[in-house]
Motif scaffolding. Structure first.
Motif, mmCIF file in Angstrom:
data_model
loop_
_atom_site.group_PDB
_atom_site.id
_atom_site.type_symbol
_atom_site.label_atom_id
_atom_site.label_comp_id
_atom_site.label_asym_id
_atom_site.label_seq_id
_atom_site.Cartn_x
_atom_site.Cartn_y
_atom_site.Cartn_z
ATOM 1 N N MET B 195 7.373 -15.026 -15.566
ATOM 2 C CA MET B 195 8.280 -16.056 -14.801
ATOM 3 C C MET B 195 8.449 -15.767 -13.256
ATOM 4 O O MET B 195 8.555 -16.720 -12.615
ATOM 5 N N GLU B 196 8.422 -14.557 -12.841
ATOM 6 C CA GLU B 196 8.673 -14.106 -11.583
ATOM 7 C C GLU B 196 7.006 -14.381 -10.855
ATOM 8 O O GLU B 196 6.248 -13.586 -11.287
ATOM 9 N N VAL B 243 11.188 -6.164 -11.736
ATOM 10 C CA VAL B 243 10.064 -6.869 -11.902
ATOM 11 C C VAL B 243 10.143 -8.121 -12.973
ATOM 12 O O VAL B 243 10.528 -7.853 -14.008
ATOM 13 N N GLY B 244 9.803 -9.186 -12.738
ATOM 14 C CA GLY B 244 10.247 -10.405 -13.567
ATOM 15 C C GLY B 244 8.871 -10.722 -14.412
ATOM 16 O O GLY B 244 8.459 -11.797 -14.449
ATOM 17 N N GLY B 245 8.507 -9.826 -15.265
ATOM 18 C CA GLY B 245 7.454 -9.737 -16.078
ATOM 19 C C GLY B 245 6.072 -9.560 -15.447
ATOM 20 O O GLY B 245 6.093 -9.456 -14.237
ATOM 21 N N ILE B 472 9.146 -3.804 -16.448
ATOM 22 C CA ILE B 472 8.912 -5.109 -16.338
ATOM 23 C C ILE B 472 9.518 -5.994 -17.332
ATOM 24 O O ILE B 472 8.865 -6.932 -17.615
#
Lengths: 182, 713
Positions: B195-196, B243-245, B472
């Motif tokens: 998503m990020e 960390v957005g994934g 993450i």
């Protein structure tokens, strides 16, 4: 004289007024993030497809990447930073925390803002695509997991925390049941 | 000075008990700062410009008009970019993706190749200038059409996966088999889509390069940036706190490299954030596969022959194999066993690791084929797997560290209600829906890689762990807190864990389901050492006492074994053959994945992986346009991932499977959740309709065309 490409605006965000000059191209999302250091609202796609940037505009959920900042003047804007009551988490926030309704956390502010507004929409009797009885006088349908899933489907979560998010929204909804709708 | 060591000894360990995420309050209130959230004074914004042609040369970049636009600070391209050194093998044993070594030549090897970076005072100015920049190309014919039998295909030996493994005579054993399954399967191009979006801010500070990034390994990225820019590694610091994934795509990419380049040229902080659309061509993806599986068995289901051939496309500038055929080397034995992974170079972006690379598409084909053999033999799918359960590695001959696959099937069958299942397809109805259930096996390698950690005892009785780990979304930060607390024999609220900073030293990445295991090993070693030192002398000076660890020697001494997690996947689906809609009604996964550190977050990861299985089975498919060489609909409208309404109740649980060779007993849970999940769903669709679907995703049009009861799809 060249046409002006920026304007002064006053934005009412989380109960506070912010006056700034914005480029007319600036989205509400970018104004929040890049100009006002309200970075809790996230940019996932910048084209209205993922829901990560969901905020409340006059109490209703919108994707802030599809709103121009200049057009938000005079509206009541609530972002994730304004959802809690001081140090007391909103029941939706608390339920996300307790039930692990997230993983990476990036879609979480959007999910939470969306859920807060969704519970109000439901309480106000708004039907969804899975509501069986859509007559206005039918009142709010039972808030089943199918109702929650349908109503939350505009918010993508690639970590796929959906099962826990639905549990969290259902849990948060329980104390709200029976409350008067504003 | 404070004496702290002996006073608190918790009797009950923290590992194995559920704990909410330590950074959870920040994540639910929006105060967790991700890479693109950190404010900088004097920040400039970079916007990448990508090629619009799929093959050719850049004839010219018309930078002059763009440089006159408001706020534009510079345009970097192959004509003016600083030199990068790309002739090296990085910490993970591979060369850098050429798409990350930006602006070094005029060649365009695929659509969406980075050709320029426009830097401006604001993101709006940078974006408009980037969209205005005219690039002239000399276009050449391209080939992006992937299909089985492509003449350019060749067998490829990957660093840890030889292209071919073989024993016995497959043709002879097939000839002697009472039952034969011979089918082709295909999986589409799939994209990670965390998503990020990738984001990095680079700046020079007192002769040091500082990069705030979103990645799966800050030491990995720091090391590669040092190599690319020919810098002393100690002069590069990379931080990546939240960390957005990641899922495999957050390594060294064009965003960090171009941000560093621009910050160096302009001598001010520069941030580069990828757009969602750019992510579809710049950060890797799971390549499509075509696979052929041939099974030969005696009438009782015992395998005589097993052949699995897998083919995937890679770019013309990098060899990346999606080793789907390697699954059979662990899962099942046969008298004759033959597996080959092959590549075909096309004019496409370079694929990369994506959650369970090889295992995810490979298990779809193999576990579907096993189900087809069960159908042909009239043997229950679980009983068939019991009959073919190997005692040692089918090709290696090595013992398994532990193999609890059958325990997973047993527990899963009990909880899913498998015993009541009528094996005949196409019999169950619920209104307009045909119902079916399916199962599949799963495995994923369990590994540990050398890491270092530091644990400090502070005078106030608290402890700080420092390790270049990455969280993450896995819950690693919280898991390491629990692991450290147990090793220190204190309550977890006395332990603070700091991660995501290359200054903390070498540590493995968040990848290969190896992160938490590798880091826990290092943290445990340092914490135990610290506890022993504190036991000798309980006085803690104001600066604290720090113990450090390096697990290289201990991990190097591990005996060679087949080391894997295993699992059993179960799915129930409903299929509307008049609309073609497939709905997953419930899923259950039972896993043998080592000791579970934090049941709350581990369950989230396993359920997340299984949900990826739903997404892979029913939704995800990137369509490459043969004419343009680019993707059709490179966004969330064109590329569907599962959302709330697609995901039913999913249960994940586990059997006891503590790894005796790991100090904490961990194996890893990040990837096994997706393995076998798509096959379980596809097998359930067969059970519902009587039709095999061998191409993913199982789209409504495919279901409609296939109908019910006919063979093949």
């Amino acid at each position: 004289m060249a046409p002006s490409t920026s304007s002064g605006v006053t934005l009412n965000i989380n109960g506070e007024k912010y006056t700034l000059s914005v480029d007319h191209r600036t989205t509400l999302l970018d104004a929040l993030r890049e100009r006002l250091d309200l970075t809790g609202t996230k940019k996932g796609c910048d084209q209205g497809q993922c829901g990560a940037c969901t905020v409340l505009l006059d109490g209703r959920r919108v994707v802030s990447c599809l709103q121009f900042a200049v057009a938000a003047e005079g509206r009541e804007i609530t972002t994730i930073e304004g959802v809690a009551d001081g140090d007391r988490l909103h029941p939706v926030q608390q339920a996300f925390l307790d039930l692990d309704g997230y993983q990476c956390g990036y879609c979480t502010p959007g999910q939470i803002c969306s859920a807060v507004a969704m519970l109000q929409e439901h309480a106000a009797g708004w039907p969804s695509a899975v509501t069986e009885d859509v007559r206005p006088e039918a009142g709010p349908p039972p808030l089943t997991t199918d109702e929650i899933r349908e109503r939350m489907s505009g918010n993508l979560c690639r970590c796929a925390a959906y099962v826990s998010i639905v549990d969290a929204v259902a849990k948060a909804a329980t104390p709200l049941e029976g409350e008067a709708v504003a | 000075m404070t004496t702290t060591t002996a006073e608190t000894t918790v009797t009950r360990g923290s590992v194995g008990t559920p704990h909410t995420r330590v950074e959870g309050p920040e994540k639910v209130t929006g105060t967790a700062r991700y890479a693109g959230d950190i404010p900088y004074a004097d920040l400039a914004y970079g916007w990448l410009v990508l090629s619009t042609v799929a093959r050719g040369r850049i004839r010219s970049v018309e930078a002059e008009p763009v440089l006159r636009m408001p706020g534009v600070l510079g345009v970097l391209h192959h004509g003016n970019a600083p030199h990068l050194e790309s002739d090296y093998v990085g910490l993970l044993g591979v060369r850098p993706d050429p798409a990350s070594v930006v602006f070094q030549h005029d060649r365009v090897p695929h659509a969406g190749w980075p050709v320029a970076l426009v830097v401006a005072e604001t993101s709006e100015q940078a974006r408009e200038a980037a969209e205005t920049l005219v690039v002239h190309y000399e276009e050449e014919p391209h080939d992006v059409a992937f299909h089985a039998g492509h003449p350019a295909a060749y067998a490829y030996d990957a660093p840890h996966a030889p292209a071919e493994a073989t024993k016995g005579d497959v043709e002879a054993e097939l000839g002697a088999s009472a039952l034969v399954v011979d089918e082709e399967y295909s999986t589409p191009e799939e994209h990670h889509n965390p998503m990020e979006p990738h984001a990095a801010t680079a700046r020079w500070d007192g002769g040091r390069l500082e990069v705030v990034d979103s990645n799966q390994g800050s030491m990995w990225v720091a090391n590669e940036l040092a190599r690319l820019f020919s810098l002393d590694p100690s002069s590069v610091r990379v931080r990546s706190e939240h960390v957005g994934g990641g899922f495999g795509c957050k390594g060294v990419r064009a965003h960090q490299v171009s941000a560093v380049m621009a910050a160096t040229v302009l001598q001010r902080p520069v941030r580069v954030v990828l757009t969602r659309r750019q992510m579809f061509s710049l950060v890797g993806y799971r390549s499509p596969t075509t696979q052929r599986v041939r099974l030969g068995a005696d009438a009782d289901g015992r395998l005589r022959a097993l052949e699995h051939l897998s083919l995937n496309p890679t770019s013309t500038v990098f060899e990346f194999v999606e080793p789907g055929a390697s699954v059979a080397r662990v899962m099942y034995d046969a008298d004759a066993h033959h597996t080959v992974n092959r590549l075909v170079p096309l004019d496409v972006p370079t694929p990369t690791w994506m959650r369970a690379p090889g295992e995810a598409p490979g298990s779809f084909a193999l576990e579907s084929a096993l189900d087809e053999l069960a159908e042909k033999s009239g043997i229950d799918p679980i009983a068939l797997r019991v009959r073919n359960e190997p005692r040692i590695g089918p090709l290696s001959g090595l013992p398994f560290s532990s193999r609890n696959l059958l325990a997973c099937f047993q527990e899963g069958a009990r909880r899913f209600g498998w015993a009541d299942r009528d094996p005949r397809p196409g019999l169950r109805r619920d209104g307009r829906w045909l119902l079916g259930t399916g199962t599949a096996g799963a495995f994923f390698p369990s590994g540990a890689a050398p890491s270092t950690a530091a644990v400090t005892a502070q005078a106030d009785g608290t402890f700080t762990v420092r390790i270049t780990a990455a969280d993450i979304g896995t819950g690693a930060r919280t898991a390491l807190c629990l692991v450290a607390a147990d090793a220190l024999q204190v309550a977890p609220d006395r332990v603070r864990v700091r991660i995501g900073d290359s200054d903390f030293g070498q540590a493995f990445i968040a990848g290969g389901s190896m992160g938490t295991r590798s880091w826990s090993w290092a943290v445990t070693a340092a914490a135990r050492d610290l506890r022993e030192r504190l036991a000798l002398d309980g006085d803690i000076p104001p600066e604290g006492i720090t113990a450090r660890s390096d697990t290289a020697e201990a991990i190097g001494a591990l005996a060679a074994k087949e080391r894997h997690s295993f699992g059993a996947q179960f799915a129930e689906v409903a299929v509307d053959v008049t609309t073609g809609e497939v709905r997953v009604r419930r899923m259950l996964g039972i896993f043998a994945a080592g000791r579970i550190v934090n049941p709350l977050t581990a369950r989230s990861q396993l359920v997340g992986g299984m949900t990826w299985g739903i997404s892979m089975a029913l939704h995800e498919e990137a369509i490459r346009d043969a004419a343009s060489g680019g993707l059709v609909g490179a966004d969330f409208a064109g590329y569907h991932i599962a959302t709330h309404a697609d995901v039913p109740t999913i249960e994940a649980d586990w059997v006891d499977d503590t790894d005796p060779d790991d100090p904490v007993g961990i194996k890893g849970v990040g990837e096994i959740g997706i393995v076998g999940a798509a096959a379980a769903i596809a097998n359930a669709v067969w059970h519902a309709t009587g039709v095999r679907h061998r191409s993913l995703p199982i789209r409504p049009d495919r279901v409609l065309l296939a109908g019910t009861g006919a063979s093949g799809a």
